[in-house]
Design a protein around this motif. Structure first.
Motif, PDB file in Angstrom:
ATOM      1  N   ASP A  70      15.008 107.010 -54.060  1.00 21.83           N
ATOM      2  CA  ASP A  70      15.860 105.998 -54.682  1.00 21.83           C
ATOM      3  C   ASP A  70      17.148 105.781 -53.893  1.00 21.83           C
ATOM      4  N   ASP A  71      17.715 106.857 -53.341  1.00 24.67           N
ATOM      5  CA  ASP A  71      19.026 106.802 -52.700  1.00 24.67           C
ATOM      6  C   ASP A  71      19.007 107.669 -51.439  1.00 24.67           C
ATOM      7  N   GLU A  73      21.328 108.170 -49.005  1.00 27.65           N
ATOM      8  CA  GLU A  73      22.519 108.993 -48.771  1.00 27.65           C
ATOM      9  C   GLU A  73      22.553 110.209 -49.687  1.00 27.65           C
ATOM     10  N   ALA A  74      22.217 110.033 -50.953  1.00 28.71           N
ATOM     11  CA  ALA A  74      22.213 111.159 -51.888  1.00 28.71           C
ATOM     12  C   ALA A  74      21.148 112.188 -51.508  1.00 28.71           C
TER      13      ALA A  74
END
Length: 114
Positions: A70-71, A73-74
């Motif tokens: 989904d993300d 960077e995270a």
């Protein structure tokens, strides 16, 4: 969200020679990708895992698979928290954000999000 393998690529110091090798070995053909020297493989099989051959993007020659997240960077930050290292920070090309990390044992894995 499930996290399937969504893409694979071969990053090569000499992508033209790499393409020639796999074309001769497997009969692969290629179409242009998102940036110069980057091509998508046409294996001749409908629905095959999207695979690409392109120039190095830092580091050495590598074969990578990319996991859908989904993300980006995270996920890269979480990989670092777990003892991994970021090899390629989050980058955007048309339609996708991606990055590459190495786990604590040095195995490189990409992550990507649409």
């Amino acid at each position: 969200m499930a996290h399937p393998v969504i893409h694979a690529e071969i990053r090569s110091e000499d992508p033209d020679a790499t393409r020639d090798f796999f074309a001769a070995l497997f009969g692969w053909t290629y179409s242009d990708g998102a940036f110069p020297g980057y091509t998508f493989v046409d294996t001749g099989v409908e629905g095959a895992l999207p695979t690409a051959i392109g120039p190095l993007q830092g580091g050495a020659d590598a074969v990578l698979f990319f996991v859908g997240v989904d993300d980006v960077e995270a996920t890269l930050a979480r990989a670092e928290e777990l003892g991994g290292n970021i090899i390629q920070p989050a980058q955007q090309v048309p339609g996708v954000t991606f990055g590459v990390f190495a786990d604590a044992h040095g195995h490189a894995v990409g992550v990507a999000a649409n």
